[in-house]
Design a protein around this motif. Sequence first.
Motif, mmCIF file in Angstrom:
data_model
loop_
_atom_site.group_PDB
_atom_site.id
_atom_site.type_symbol
_atom_site.label_atom_id
_atom_site.label_comp_id
_atom_site.label_asym_id
_atom_site.label_seq_id
_atom_site.Cartn_x
_atom_site.Cartn_y
_atom_site.Cartn_z
ATOM 1 N N ILE A 1 34.460 51.066 35.652
ATOM 2 C CA ILE A 1 34.684 52.066 36.712
ATOM 3 C C ILE A 1 34.808 51.399 38.068
ATOM 4 O O ILE A 1 35.691 51.731 38.871
ATOM 5 C CB ILE A 1 33.531 53.095 36.699
ATOM 6 N N VAL A 2 33.914 50.429 38.357
ATOM 7 C CA VAL A 2 33.959 49.747 39.655
ATOM 8 C C VAL A 2 35.270 48.992 39.812
ATOM 9 O O VAL A 2 35.923 49.047 40.869
ATOM 10 C CB VAL A 2 32.744 48.807 39.802
ATOM 11 N N VAL B 1 32.867 41.432 47.218
ATOM 12 C CA VAL B 1 34.294 41.631 47.479
ATOM 13 C C VAL B 1 34.723 40.635 48.543
ATOM 14 O O VAL B 1 34.051 40.489 49.575
ATOM 15 C CB VAL B 1 34.580 43.076 47.944
ATOM 16 N N GLU B 2 35.843 39.939 48.297
ATOM 17 C CA GLU B 2 36.382 38.965 49.243
ATOM 18 C C GLU B 2 37.799 39.387 49.631
ATOM 19 O O GLU B 2 38.548 39.949 48.818
ATOM 20 C CB GLU B 2 36.401 37.566 48.621
ATOM 21 N N ILE B 3 38.154 39.097 50.871
ATOM 22 C CA ILE B 3 39.493 39.382 51.392
ATOM 23 C C ILE B 3 40.150 38.067 51.802
ATOM 24 O O ILE B 3 39.601 37.332 52.622
ATOM 25 C CB ILE B 3 39.449 40.341 52.597
ATOM 26 N N GLN B 4 41.292 37.770 51.207
ATOM 27 C CA GLN B 4 42.083 36.615 51.608
ATOM 28 C C GLN B 4 43.244 37.125 52.460
ATOM 29 O O GLN B 4 44.191 37.745 51.958
ATOM 30 C CB GLN B 4 42.590 35.856 50.379
ATOM 31 N N ALA B 5 43.138 36.851 53.789
ATOM 32 C CA ALA B 5 44.084 37.436 54.736
ATOM 33 C C ALA B 5 45.429 36.727 54.756
ATOM 34 O O ALA B 5 46.384 37.230 55.339
ATOM 35 C CB ALA B 5 43.482 37.423 56.138
ATOM 36 N N GLY B 6 45.535 35.554 54.145
ATOM 37 C CA GLY B 6 46.810 34.850 54.140
ATOM 38 C C GLY B 6 47.820 35.531 53.230
ATOM 39 O O GLY B 6 47.536 36.536 52.575
ATOM 40 N N TYR B 7 49.033 34.975 53.223
ATOM 41 C CA TYR B 7 50.077 35.547 52.389
ATOM 42 C C TYR B 7 49.996 34.919 50.996
ATOM 43 O O TYR B 7 49.932 33.687 50.882
ATOM 44 C CB TYR B 7 51.458 35.314 52.987
ATOM 45 N N ARG C 1 32.887 47.523 48.775
ATOM 46 C CA ARG C 1 31.778 46.560 48.891
ATOM 47 C C ARG C 1 30.476 47.154 48.361
ATOM 48 O O ARG C 1 29.713 46.490 47.663
ATOM 49 C CB ARG C 1 31.618 46.123 50.350
ATOM 50 N N GLN C 2 30.221 48.396 48.688
ATOM 51 C CA GLN C 2 28.982 49.029 48.234
ATOM 52 C C GLN C 2 28.947 49.158 46.716
ATOM 53 O O GLN C 2 27.926 48.876 46.082
ATOM 54 C CB GLN C 2 28.814 50.386 48.902
ATOM 55 N N ARG C 3 30.049 49.606 46.139
ATOM 56 C CA ARG C 3 30.084 49.731 44.678
ATOM 57 C C ARG C 3 29.884 48.390 44.013
ATOM 58 O O ARG C 3 29.139 48.260 43.031
ATOM 59 C CB ARG C 3 31.425 50.334 44.242
ATOM 60 N N THR C 4 30.542 47.362 44.537
ATOM 61 C CA THR C 4 30.444 46.036 43.924
ATOM 62 C C THR C 4 29.062 45.430 44.109
ATOM 63 O O THR C 4 28.506 44.818 43.183
ATOM 64 C CB THR C 4 31.514 45.103 44.516
ATOM 65 N N GLN C 5 28.483 45.577 45.295
ATOM 66 C CA GLN C 5 27.138 45.055 45.526
ATOM 67 C C GLN C 5 26.116 45.750 44.645
ATOM 68 O O GLN C 5 25.128 45.135 44.233
ATOM 69 C CB GLN C 5 26.765 45.209 47.002
ATOM 70 N N ILE D 1 32.243 40.419 39.717
ATOM 71 C CA ILE D 1 31.090 41.125 39.161
ATOM 72 C C ILE D 1 30.455 40.239 38.089
ATOM 73 O O ILE D 1 31.145 39.823 37.150
ATOM 74 C CB ILE D 1 31.491 42.489 38.554
ATOM 75 N N PRO D 2 29.163 39.940 38.216
ATOM 76 C CA PRO D 2 28.512 39.118 37.194
ATOM 77 C C PRO D 2 28.317 39.912 35.908
ATOM 78 O O PRO D 2 28.107 41.122 35.929
ATOM 79 C CB PRO D 2 27.165 38.746 37.819
ATOM 80 N N VAL D 3 28.421 39.223 34.794
ATOM 81 C CA VAL D 3 28.163 39.819 33.484
ATOM 82 C C VAL D 3 27.172 38.924 32.765
ATOM 83 O O VAL D 3 26.823 37.837 33.222
ATOM 84 C CB VAL D 3 29.460 39.957 32.648
#
Length: 405
Positions: free
Chosen positions: A309-310, A382-388, A372-376, A396-398
Amino acid sequence: MPMRFLQYGLLLVPAVLYSLMLPVESEALYTFYILIAAGLAVAHRFTRSGASQALLFLAEILWGCYLIALYGPFMLSTGLSALYVYMYRLNGSMRWMMLTIQVIAINLALYVYYSSSTGLMWNAAELQAWDWFSESTQVSLAVNLLLIMTTALCWQGASTAASRGQLEHVYDELRNKHYELQEARAQLLLFSKQLEDAAQLEERTRLSRQLHDDIGHRLIRTKMMSEAALLTLPLHPAQGFVMVEQIRDQLTASMDDMRNALLKLKNDSQPSDAYALDRLLEEVGRDTGIKTNYEIRGQAYPLYPSTQIVLYKNAREAITNALRHGKANEITLKLVFEPHEVTMMISNDGSTFSLLHAEGSTSTGLGHEGMRQRTQFMGGLVEIQAGYPYTVITRIPVSNQMKLL
């Protein structure tokens, strides 16, 4: 229960048989002596401390030896009864000390019985002139051999019982751990079901809002256009015909939106299909006409419904931002399965500046915050890569326990 049967059997059965050989006038005193021996044997059931049990065993051994000195080696069964019990109940040096005392006392009792006509005194001269072929010597050797054999069997039985007790203890602990794991698994499944229900409720709420905002407004606009077309057709047929075609297009789009909403609202018997990422990309590509790519790396394994779901909700949010703000023409979703982590990377060829600017806005900013809240909550990030190309990464750890589902 078998220990008690053997203990009392060794004590009472030979005693009853020997009573048949006694004169009638001696039976009363003999019966009294046997009752004392039986009372000492029963008294062990009411003691728990090691010192009390050791004293009772010592009293039982000495009383049995006294009966041997009075009535002969036939009373050895009383000593074997005590030997059988204390080899199981006593531990360590106490067991072997009790055995030493019993062996010495039994041999002294046998010597007293054979060296005295009364059965209570021995002749010191006979002690010096020991006859290896006499009846007393042969009986003593047989008695000692029987004691050694009985001791070996009892010791082996006690060792086996101790090992069995340890195995039963370990089995009980493993069974308790198994029950705890089953309970924890049931709680996790219940939590996953609750999270899935909450996600479905949120999805239904979003779709109902979409029905009201998009389809409802479009139908209102269509109604207004129909009224205008009714007034225009008699005066300007060509212009009225164009308006009717626009009404038709509006109704067609509304029907398509309604059909898609109903498909999403319909209950799915397979939760994994309801939150399938490949289906999400397929629907996005079909509805918008953009190019979508779906890749899986590593050996795929089942995930908890809550993890599915996440990932699904984060993917939908990232794709919506890419279409709405980045004006993307191509979206790529990569799902990487690792032993202790699952990673989802969503990249697009849209405008990086627009996406970064939208991330700071109220609506989309809340979307990223929700991701971010759901993932935490699942222990990930959650990471954001701002480049192209602009990429949103969800980690998510399992654990290996997840593969059991």
